[in-house]
Design a protein around this motif. Structure first.
Motif, PDB file in Angstrom:
ATOM      1  N   ALA A 130    -117.445 -36.662  47.688  1.00 39.84           N
ATOM      2  CA  ALA A 130    -117.309 -35.314  48.241  1.00 39.84           C
ATOM      3  C   ALA A 130    -118.564 -34.485  47.973  1.00 39.84           C
ATOM      4  CB  ALA A 130    -116.072 -34.627  47.661  1.00 39.84           C
ATOM      5  N   VAL A 131    -119.121 -34.618  46.776  1.00 42.51           N
ATOM      6  CA  VAL A 131    -120.354 -33.901  46.440  1.00 42.51           C
ATOM      7  C   VAL A 131    -121.490 -34.393  47.334  1.00 42.51           C
ATOM      8  CG1 VAL A 131    -122.083 -33.494  44.641  1.00 42.51           C
ATOM      9  CG2 VAL A 131    -119.647 -33.472  44.056  1.00 42.51           C
ATOM     10  N   ARG A 132    -121.607 -35.695  47.462  1.00 41.65           N
ATOM     11  CA  ARG A 132    -122.677 -36.261  48.287  1.00 41.65           C
ATOM     12  C   ARG A 132    -122.530 -35.856  49.749  1.00 41.65           C
ATOM     13  NH1 ARG A 132    -124.061 -42.258  47.307  1.00 41.65           N
ATOM     14  NH2 ARG A 132    -125.767 -41.542  48.592  1.00 41.65           N
ATOM     15  N   LEU A 133    -121.290 -35.823  50.257  1.00 46.65           N
ATOM     16  CA  LEU A 133    -121.063 -35.414  51.647  1.00 46.65           C
ATOM     17  C   LEU A 133    -121.508 -33.967  51.863  1.00 46.65           C
ATOM     18  CD1 LEU A 133    -117.587 -37.079  52.247  1.00 46.65           C
ATOM     19  CD2 LEU A 133    -119.728 -37.655  53.439  1.00 46.65           C
ATOM     20  N   TRP A 134    -121.213 -33.098  50.895  1.00 44.08           N
ATOM     21  CA  TRP A 134    -121.615 -31.699  51.019  1.00 44.08           C
ATOM     22  C   TRP A 134    -123.131 -31.585  51.118  1.00 44.08           C
ATOM     23  CZ3 TRP A 134    -120.012 -27.212  52.543  1.00 44.08           C
ATOM     24  CH2 TRP A 134    -120.769 -26.084  52.259  1.00 44.08           C
ATOM     25  N   TRP A 135    -123.843 -32.250  50.214  1.00 42.53           N
ATOM     26  CA  TRP A 135    -125.301 -32.148  50.225  1.00 42.53           C
ATOM     27  C   TRP A 135    -125.906 -32.796  51.466  1.00 42.53           C
ATOM     28  CZ3 TRP A 135    -126.817 -28.205  48.034  1.00 42.53           C
ATOM     29  CH2 TRP A 135    -126.327 -27.789  46.795  1.00 42.53           C
ATOM     30  N   GLN A 136    -125.255 -33.843  51.960  1.00 44.07           N
ATOM     31  CA  GLN A 136    -125.710 -34.467  53.216  1.00 44.07           C
ATOM     32  C   GLN A 136    -125.591 -33.464  54.359  1.00 44.07           C
ATOM     33  OE1 GLN A 136    -124.074 -38.411  53.392  1.00 44.07           O
ATOM     34  NE2 GLN A 136    -124.550 -38.609  55.555  1.00 44.07           N
ATOM     35  N   TYR A 137    -124.504 -32.717  54.355  1.00 43.79           N
ATOM     36  CA  TYR A 137    -124.304 -31.680  55.370  1.00 43.79           C
ATOM     37  C   TYR A 137    -125.350 -30.560  55.207  1.00 43.79           C
ATOM     38  CZ  TYR A 137    -122.345 -27.404  57.331  1.00 43.79           C
ATOM     39  OH  TYR A 137    -122.184 -26.206  57.985  1.00 43.79           O
ATOM     40  N   VAL A 138    -125.521 -30.041  54.003  1.00 45.99           N
ATOM     41  CA  VAL A 138    -126.427 -28.917  53.751  1.00 45.99           C
ATOM     42  C   VAL A 138    -127.880 -29.302  54.005  1.00 45.99           C
ATOM     43  CG1 VAL A 138    -127.340 -27.406  51.932  1.00 45.99           C
ATOM     44  CG2 VAL A 138    -124.879 -27.751  52.138  1.00 45.99           C
ATOM     45  N   ASN A 139    -128.292 -30.433  53.466  1.00 49.35           N
ATOM     46  CA  ASN A 139    -129.704 -30.818  53.538  1.00 49.35           C
ATOM     47  C   ASN A 139    -130.114 -31.428  54.871  1.00 49.35           C
ATOM     48  OD1 ASN A 139    -130.170 -29.935  50.906  1.00 49.35           O
ATOM     49  ND2 ASN A 139    -129.571 -31.926  50.058  1.00 49.35           N
ATOM     50  N   TYR A 141    -128.066 -31.198  57.842  1.00 50.64           N
ATOM     51  CA  TYR A 141    -127.287 -30.628  58.953  1.00 50.64           C
ATOM     52  C   TYR A 141    -126.372 -31.692  59.573  1.00 50.64           C
ATOM     53  CZ  TYR A 141    -131.085 -27.364  58.281  1.00 50.64           C
ATOM     54  OH  TYR A 141    -132.012 -26.518  57.712  1.00 50.64           O
ATOM     55  N   ASP A 142    -125.803 -32.534  58.717  1.00 50.19           N
ATOM     56  CA  ASP A 142    -124.987 -33.663  59.153  1.00 50.19           C
ATOM     57  C   ASP A 142    -123.533 -33.217  59.339  1.00 50.19           C
ATOM     58  OD1 ASP A 142    -123.523 -36.008  59.420  1.00 50.19           O
ATOM     59  OD2 ASP A 142    -124.709 -37.112  57.929  1.00 50.19           O
ATOM     60  N   GLU A 143    -123.190 -32.922  60.572  1.00 49.49           N
ATOM     61  CA  GLU A 143    -121.833 -32.445  60.891  1.00 49.49           C
ATOM     62  C   GLU A 143    -120.776 -33.507  60.611  1.00 49.49           C
ATOM     63  OE1 GLU A 143    -120.837 -29.354  61.754  1.00 49.49           O
ATOM     64  OE2 GLU A 143    -122.894 -28.600  61.677  1.00 49.49           O
ATOM     65  N   GLU A 144    -121.131 -34.787  60.747  1.00 51.27           N
ATOM     66  CA  GLU A 144    -120.178 -35.870  60.448  1.00 51.27           C
ATOM     67  C   GLU A 144    -119.850 -35.900  58.958  1.00 51.27           C
ATOM     68  OE1 GLU A 144    -118.281 -37.929  62.435  1.00 51.27           O
ATOM     69  OE2 GLU A 144    -119.024 -36.536  63.960  1.00 51.27           O
ATOM     70  N   ALA A 145    -120.845 -35.624  58.118  1.00 50.48           N
ATOM     71  CA  ALA A 145    -120.606 -35.568  56.673  1.00 50.48           C
ATOM     72  C   ALA A 145    -119.633 -34.432  56.358  1.00 50.48           C
ATOM     73  CB  ALA A 145    -121.915 -35.383  55.916  1.00 50.48           C
ATOM     74  N   LEU A 146    -119.842 -33.267  56.975  1.00 53.59           N
ATOM     75  CA  LEU A 146    -118.924 -32.145  56.768  1.00 53.59           C
ATOM     76  C   LEU A 146    -117.535 -32.506  57.258  1.00 53.59           C
ATOM     77  CD1 LEU A 146    -118.348 -29.244  55.878  1.00 53.59           C
ATOM     78  CD2 LEU A 146    -119.026 -28.512  58.186  1.00 53.59           C
ATOM     79  N   LYS A 147    -117.453 -33.136  58.400  1.00 55.46           N
ATOM     80  CA  LYS A 147    -116.152 -33.541  58.951  1.00 55.46           C
ATOM     81  C   LYS A 147    -115.423 -34.478  57.976  1.00 55.46           C
ATOM     82  CE  LYS A 147    -114.175 -35.849  62.978  1.00 55.46           C
ATOM     83  NZ  LYS A 147    -114.474 -36.570  64.214  1.00 55.46           N
ATOM     84  N   SER A 148    -116.139 -35.426  57.395  1.00 59.93           N
ATOM     85  CA  SER A 148    -115.535 -36.343  56.416  1.00 59.93           C
ATOM     86  C   SER A 148    -115.088 -35.599  55.161  1.00 59.93           C
ATOM     87  CB  SER A 148    -116.514 -37.453  56.032  1.00 59.93           C
ATOM     88  OG  SER A 148    -116.769 -38.290  57.128  1.00 59.93           O
ATOM     89  N   LEU A 149    -115.929 -34.666  54.684  1.00 59.93           N
ATOM     90  CA  LEU A 149    -115.566 -33.878  53.508  1.00 59.93           C
ATOM     91  C   LEU A 149    -114.298 -33.070  53.764  1.00 59.93           C
ATOM     92  CD1 LEU A 149    -116.093 -32.666  50.697  1.00 59.93           C
ATOM     93  CD2 LEU A 149    -117.603 -31.000  51.817  1.00 59.93           C
TER      94      LEU A 149
END
Length: 168
Positions: A130-139, A141-149
């Motif tokens: 969950a932490v990694r998905l958040w940073w993937q989204y923030v850093n 702009y990975d909308e799929e990472a946010l969707k998974s989180l």
């Protein structure tokens, strides 16, 4: 009297963060599964939308908040980060982890879910992911990472109601 009037509104709450230190690590997602009789609503506060006002608005009318390990993690984290003490605000709190322990169910939420046959769409995702998905989204702009989180948080939150029903 109308059934909706006699039902008590309850909420199942779970937070995601960027780490374990509320002093340094922000809350990234707050998932709230509101249940009032046959009526259910799922709310997620994300990133900058996580404010004391938005949290209290999402919990408006709720009598009891259910968490898993919330007594030691979610509620103190919210109090430190947002300055909101949900118990002082008048919400009853029930930490389902303690109910599980009294029934001999030990381990984290995911382990207990497996023991009780509670399924998941994202069985391999955990708090570290969950932490990694958040940073993937923030850093990135990975909308799929946010969707998974958000899906991970939703499963955690909604499964709390199933857990409560199974250990009742």
């Amino acid at each position: 009297m109308d059934q909706a009037m006699t039902e008590k509104c309850e909420a199942y709450l779970d937070i995601e963060t960027t780490g374990l230190s509320p002093e340094y690590c922000p809350i990234t997602v707050i998932g709230i599964h509101r249940c009032n009789g046959n009526s259910e609503e799922f709310i997620q506060l994300v990133g900058d939308r996580i404010t004391p006002e938005s949290l209290l608005q999402a919990l408006d009318g709720v009598e009891t908040v259910y968490t898993f390990n919330g007594e030691r993690f979610d509620l103190p984290y919210i109090k430190t980060r947002l300055g909101v003490d949900l118990v002082e605000e008048g919400f009853a709190h029930c930490d389902l982890m303690h109910r599980c322990h009294r029934k001999g169910l030990r381990g984290g939420l995911k382990k207990i879910e497996v023991m009780l046959g509670i399924g998941r769409n994202l069985p391999g995702v955990n708090g570290y992911h969950a932490v990694r998905l958040w940073w993937q989204y923030v850093n990135n702009y990975d909308e799929e990472a946010l969707k998974s989180l958000l899906e991970y948080n939703k499963e955690d939150t909604i499964n709390l109601k199933t857990l409560r029903e199974l250990i009742a």
